[in-house]
Write a protein that holds these residues in place. Structure first.
Motif, PDB file in Angstrom:
ATOM      1  N   MET A 131      44.013  26.009  36.021  1.00  0.00           N
ATOM      2  CA  MET A 131      44.777  27.170  36.450  1.00  0.00           C
ATOM      3  C   MET A 131      44.054  28.455  36.068  1.00  0.00           C
ATOM      4  O   MET A 131      43.975  29.373  36.853  1.00  0.00           O
ATOM      5  N   THR A 132      43.486  28.510  34.881  1.00  0.00           N
ATOM      6  CA  THR A 132      42.792  29.711  34.423  1.00  0.00           C
ATOM      7  C   THR A 132      41.579  30.002  35.293  1.00  0.00           C
ATOM      8  O   THR A 132      41.295  31.158  35.585  1.00  0.00           O
ATOM      9  N   ASP A 133      40.879  28.956  35.718  1.00  0.00           N
ATOM     10  CA  ASP A 133      39.715  29.153  36.577  1.00  0.00           C
ATOM     11  C   ASP A 133      40.105  29.800  37.894  1.00  0.00           C
ATOM     12  O   ASP A 133      39.406  30.675  38.392  1.00  0.00           O
ATOM     13  N   ASP A 134      41.233  29.376  38.476  1.00  0.00           N
ATOM     14  CA  ASP A 134      41.696  29.970  39.727  1.00  0.00           C
ATOM     15  C   ASP A 134      42.045  31.438  39.544  1.00  0.00           C
ATOM     16  O   ASP A 134      41.729  32.265  40.395  1.00  0.00           O
ATOM     17  N   VAL A 135      42.668  31.765  38.441  1.00  0.00           N
ATOM     18  CA  VAL A 135      43.038  33.156  38.164  1.00  0.00           C
ATOM     19  C   VAL A 135      41.773  34.002  37.999  1.00  0.00           C
ATOM     20  O   VAL A 135      41.665  35.108  38.535  1.00  0.00           O
ATOM     21  N   GLU A 136      40.814  33.476  37.271  1.00  0.00           N
ATOM     22  CA  GLU A 136      39.553  34.193  37.050  1.00  0.00           C
ATOM     23  C   GLU A 136      38.771  34.360  38.349  1.00  0.00           C
ATOM     24  O   GLU A 136      38.228  35.438  38.625  1.00  0.00           O
ATOM     25  N   LEU A 137      38.735  33.309  39.171  1.00  0.00           N
ATOM     26  CA  LEU A 137      38.049  33.405  40.461  1.00  0.00           C
ATOM     27  C   LEU A 137      38.725  34.416  41.376  1.00  0.00           C
ATOM     28  O   LEU A 137      38.056  35.180  42.073  1.00  0.00           O
ATOM     29  N   ARG A 138      40.037  34.431  41.358  1.00  0.00           N
ATOM     30  CA  ARG A 138      40.760  35.410  42.182  1.00  0.00           C
ATOM     31  C   ARG A 138      40.483  36.831  41.704  1.00  0.00           C
ATOM     32  O   ARG A 138      40.295  37.740  42.504  1.00  0.00           O
ATOM     33  N   ARG A 139      40.436  37.026  40.389  1.00  0.00           N
ATOM     34  CA  ARG A 139      40.142  38.344  39.839  1.00  0.00           C
ATOM     35  C   ARG A 139      38.750  38.801  40.261  1.00  0.00           C
ATOM     36  O   ARG A 139      38.548  39.930  40.704  1.00  0.00           O
ATOM     37  N   LEU A 140      37.773  37.897  40.179  1.00  0.00           N
ATOM     38  CA  LEU A 140      36.411  38.211  40.568  1.00  0.00           C
ATOM     39  C   LEU A 140      36.315  38.492  42.069  1.00  0.00           C
ATOM     40  O   LEU A 140      35.664  39.455  42.494  1.00  0.00           O
ATOM     41  N   ALA A 141      36.975  37.688  42.872  1.00  0.00           N
ATOM     42  CA  ALA A 141      36.966  37.886  44.327  1.00  0.00           C
ATOM     43  C   ALA A 141      37.616  39.217  44.695  1.00  0.00           C
ATOM     44  O   ALA A 141      37.127  39.939  45.574  1.00  0.00           O
ATOM     45  N   THR A 142      38.689  39.560  44.015  1.00  0.00           N
ATOM     46  CA  THR A 142      39.372  40.837  44.265  1.00  0.00           C
ATOM     47  C   THR A 142      38.461  42.000  43.922  1.00  0.00           C
ATOM     48  O   THR A 142      38.359  42.982  44.673  1.00  0.00           O
ATOM     49  N   ARG A 143      37.781  41.897  42.788  1.00  0.00           N
ATOM     50  CA  ARG A 143      36.877  42.968  42.368  1.00  0.00           C
ATOM     51  C   ARG A 143      35.735  43.135  43.362  1.00  0.00           C
ATOM     52  O   ARG A 143      35.379  44.252  43.742  1.00  0.00           O
ATOM     53  N   ARG A 144      35.170  42.038  43.823  1.00  0.00           N
ATOM     54  CA  ARG A 144      34.074  42.117  44.797  1.00  0.00           C
ATOM     55  C   ARG A 144      34.548  42.679  46.135  1.00  0.00           C
ATOM     56  O   ARG A 144      33.842  43.465  46.776  1.00  0.00           O
ATOM     57  N   ALA A 145      35.733  42.296  46.561  1.00  0.00           N
ATOM     58  CA  ALA A 145      36.286  42.847  47.804  1.00  0.00           C
ATOM     59  C   ALA A 145      36.518  44.345  47.657  1.00  0.00           C
ATOM     60  O   ALA A 145      36.226  45.122  48.577  1.00  0.00           O
ATOM     61  N   ASP A 146      37.010  44.773  46.489  1.00  0.00           N
ATOM     62  CA  ASP A 146      37.211  46.200  46.240  1.00  0.00           C
ATOM     63  C   ASP A 146      35.888  46.960  46.281  1.00  0.00           C
ATOM     64  O   ASP A 146      35.816  48.074  46.798  1.00  0.00           O
ATOM     65  N   MET A 147      34.835  46.356  45.735  1.00  0.00           N
ATOM     66  CA  MET A 147      33.515  46.988  45.768  1.00  0.00           C
ATOM     67  C   MET A 147      33.019  47.155  47.204  1.00  0.00           C
ATOM     68  O   MET A 147      32.464  48.194  47.566  1.00  0.00           O
ATOM     69  N   LYS A 148      33.242  46.150  48.033  1.00  0.00           N
ATOM     70  CA  LYS A 148      32.811  46.230  49.423  1.00  0.00           C
ATOM     71  C   LYS A 148      33.604  47.281  50.197  1.00  0.00           C
ATOM     72  O   LYS A 148      33.045  48.021  51.005  1.00  0.00           O
ATOM     73  N   LEU A 149      34.901  47.352  49.925  1.00  0.00           N
ATOM     74  CA  LEU A 149      35.722  48.375  50.582  1.00  0.00           C
ATOM     75  C   LEU A 149      35.307  49.775  50.138  1.00  0.00           C
ATOM     76  O   LEU A 149      35.279  50.710  50.943  1.00  0.00           O
ATOM     77  N   ALA A 150      34.976  49.934  48.864  1.00  0.00           N
ATOM     78  CA  ALA A 150      34.521  51.235  48.360  1.00  0.00           C
ATOM     79  C   ALA A 150      33.210  51.635  49.027  1.00  0.00           C
ATOM     80  O   ALA A 150      33.015  52.799  49.397  1.00  0.00           O
ATOM     81  N   PHE A 151      32.307  50.668  49.219  1.00  0.00           N
ATOM     82  CA  PHE A 151      31.053  50.980  49.902  1.00  0.00           C
ATOM     83  C   PHE A 151      31.310  51.401  51.344  1.00  0.00           C
ATOM     84  O   PHE A 151      30.703  52.351  51.844  1.00  0.00           O
ATOM     85  N   ARG A 152      32.195  50.707  52.023  1.00  0.00           N
ATOM     86  CA  ARG A 152      32.492  51.072  53.415  1.00  0.00           C
ATOM     87  C   ARG A 152      33.065  52.478  53.500  1.00  0.00           C
ATOM     88  O   ARG A 152      32.726  53.238  54.417  1.00  0.00           O
ATOM     89  N   SER A 153      33.903  52.855  52.553  1.00  0.00           N
ATOM     90  CA  SER A 153      34.433  54.225  52.515  1.00  0.00           C
ATOM     91  C   SER A 153      33.309  55.227  52.286  1.00  0.00           C
ATOM     92  O   SER A 153      33.266  56.290  52.921  1.00  0.00           O
ATOM     93  N   HIS A 154      32.399  54.909  51.380  1.00  0.00           N
ATOM     94  CA  HIS A 154      31.247  55.757  51.093  1.00  0.00           C
ATOM     95  C   HIS A 154      30.383  55.924  52.345  1.00  0.00           C
ATOM     96  O   HIS A 154      29.955  57.032  52.684  1.00  0.00           O
ATOM     97  N   LEU A 155      30.155  54.827  53.060  1.00  0.00           N
ATOM     98  CA  LEU A 155      29.359  54.861  54.283  1.00  0.00           C
ATOM     99  C   LEU A 155      30.028  55.732  55.348  1.00  0.00           C
ATOM    100  O   LEU A 155      29.362  56.531  56.014  1.00  0.00           O
ATOM    101  N   MET A 156      31.327  55.588  55.517  1.00  0.00           N
ATOM    102  CA  MET A 156      32.043  56.388  56.518  1.00  0.00           C
ATOM    103  C   MET A 156      31.975  57.874  56.175  1.00  0.00           C
ATOM    104  O   MET A 156      31.786  58.714  57.064  1.00  0.00           O
ATOM    105  N   ALA A 157      32.138  58.221  54.896  1.00  0.00           N
ATOM    106  CA  ALA A 157      32.024  59.622  54.486  1.00  0.00           C
ATOM    107  C   ALA A 157      30.620  60.151  54.794  1.00  0.00           C
ATOM    108  O   ALA A 157      30.463  61.273  55.291  1.00  0.00           O
ATOM    109  N   TYR A 158      29.599  59.349  54.519  1.00  0.00           N
ATOM    110  CA  TYR A 158      28.208  59.727  54.799  1.00  0.00           C
ATOM    111  C   TYR A 158      28.026  60.023  56.289  1.00  0.00           C
ATOM    112  O   TYR A 158      27.457  61.053  56.663  1.00  0.00           O
TER     113      TYR A 158
END
Length: 92
Positions: free
Chosen positions: A1-28
């Motif tokens: 169960m802990t592994d799933d929670v940790e994987l979800r946390r990591l996946a969420t963080r990576r998705a947030d990073m990608k969304l932040a980059f897309r916002s940065h690109l659009m502003a550029y």
């Protein structure tokens, strides 16, 4: 169960990073398109295309952002966190 929670946390963080980059690109794109529009509307089409300077400067930062999000594999931040966790575990 802990592994799933940790994987979800990591996946969420990576998705947030990608969304932040897309916002940065659009502003550029939007801001630099505006600068080119100003250049074109002033009607002075001499040899000096001044919007190139903000495009190049910001483009370097955007490239670095893209590298950290997409081309760094596991992610430099993730590796540093793991290294720090290992150091802390050895201390205790």
């Amino acid at each position: 169960m802990t592994d799933d929670v940790e994987l979800r946390r990591l996946a969420t963080r990576r998705a947030d990073m990608k969304l932040a980059f897309r916002s940065h690109l659009m502003a550029y794109v939007i801001v630099n398109a505006g600068l080119v529009a100003i250049y074109l509307m002033t009607g002075d089409f001499g040899d000096y295309f001044w919007p190139i300077w903000p495009m190049l400067g910001w483009g370097l930062g955007l490239s670095a952002h893209a590298f950290t999000v997409y081309m760094d594999g596991e992610g430099m931040r993730d590796r540093l966190i793991e290294q720090e966790l290992e150091k802390l575990r050895r201390k205790n």
